[in-house]
Design a protein around this motif. Sequence first.
Motif, PDB file in Angstrom:
ATOM      1  N   ARG A   1       0.839  -1.203   0.000  1.00 39.18           N
ATOM      2  CA  ARG A   1       0.000   0.000   0.000  1.00 39.18           C
ATOM      3  C   ARG A   1       0.870   1.247   0.000  1.00 39.18           C
ATOM      4  O   ARG A   1       0.595   2.207  -0.713  1.00 39.18           O
ATOM      5  CB  ARG A   1      -0.937  -0.007   1.195  1.00 39.18           C
ATOM      6  CG  ARG A   1      -1.985  -1.073   1.098  1.00 39.18           C
ATOM      7  CD  ARG A   1      -2.875  -1.095   2.299  1.00 39.18           C
ATOM      8  NE  ARG A   1      -3.709  -2.286   2.212  1.00 39.18           N
ATOM      9  CZ  ARG A   1      -4.807  -2.457   2.863  1.00 39.18           C
ATOM     10  NH1 ARG A   1      -5.236  -1.535   3.682  1.00 39.18           N
ATOM     11  NH2 ARG A   1      -5.501  -3.561   2.733  1.00 39.18           N
ATOM     12  N   GLU A   2       1.917   1.232   0.798  1.00 38.07           N
ATOM     13  CA  GLU A   2       2.853   2.368   0.833  1.00 38.07           C
ATOM     14  C   GLU A   2       3.631   2.455  -0.481  1.00 38.07           C
ATOM     15  O   GLU A   2       3.830   3.542  -1.020  1.00 38.07           O
ATOM     16  CB  GLU A   2       3.825   2.214   1.997  1.00 38.07           C
ATOM     17  CG  GLU A   2       3.172   2.271   3.361  1.00 38.07           C
ATOM     18  CD  GLU A   2       4.142   1.912   4.477  1.00 38.07           C
ATOM     19  OE1 GLU A   2       5.373   1.877   4.226  1.00 38.07           O
ATOM     20  OE2 GLU A   2       3.662   1.642   5.586  1.00 38.07           O
ATOM     21  N   ASP A   3       4.054   1.307  -0.991  1.00 39.80           N
ATOM     22  CA  ASP A   3       4.835   1.286  -2.230  1.00 39.80           C
ATOM     23  C   ASP A   3       4.041   1.860  -3.405  1.00 39.80           C
ATOM     24  O   ASP A   3       4.611   2.529  -4.260  1.00 39.80           O
ATOM     25  CB  ASP A   3       5.259  -0.138  -2.578  1.00 39.80           C
ATOM     26  CG  ASP A   3       6.315  -0.703  -1.649  1.00 39.80           C
ATOM     27  OD1 ASP A   3       6.973   0.081  -0.928  1.00 39.80           O
ATOM     28  OD2 ASP A   3       6.484  -1.939  -1.648  1.00 39.80           O
TER      29      ASP A   3
ATOM     30  N   ALA B   1       1.408   3.969  -3.266  1.00 41.82           N
ATOM     31  CA  ALA B   1       0.857   5.313  -3.059  1.00 41.82           C
ATOM     32  C   ALA B   1       1.625   6.321  -3.907  1.00 41.82           C
ATOM     33  O   ALA B   1       2.848   6.435  -3.821  1.00 41.82           O
ATOM     34  CB  ALA B   1       0.928   5.692  -1.582  1.00 41.82           C
ATOM     35  N   GLY B   2       0.917   7.013  -4.761  1.00 43.65           N
ATOM     36  CA  GLY B   2       1.529   8.055  -5.571  1.00 43.65           C
ATOM     37  C   GLY B   2       2.302   7.584  -6.781  1.00 43.65           C
ATOM     38  O   GLY B   2       2.913   8.397  -7.477  1.00 43.65           O
TER      39      GLY B   2
END
Length: 135
Positions: A78-80, A82-83
């Motif tokens: 999810r962090e990887d 994002a954006g």
Amino acid sequence: MLAALDRLGPDRGNTAPPLPGANSPYAIVHHCAEVVDYWIGHLLAGRAMDRDRDAEFRATGDPGELRDRVAALRLRLREDLAGVDLAAPPATAPPAGYQGPERPLSGAGVLLHVLEELAQHHGQVEISRDLLEAS
């Protein structure tokens, strides 16, 4: 894939089916976690990674620990993601051999490759489970 590994238990899950060059279900699931971590975490998100692909297919271990690793990987993804601009090239350039023949690799191409690998290996794990249960 984790359900198939759970169904086999640690002994059979770490055993390759009786086919030439076959890998154990555990090794296949471990490899899949490494594929996701490399392609999404390293190439798309730019996280540092030291990968030994050949060793992935020799991996053995506790299916419960692998399940925990996959759960942590899901959260990190999810962090990887994002954006991430899926139309742009990956943050980390892949080796030249990973580029498509018609155009450079994009973020969307990375995700499609991961999906393809997971689908192929899911079938491989299920066939391996069936063979191990039958023997």
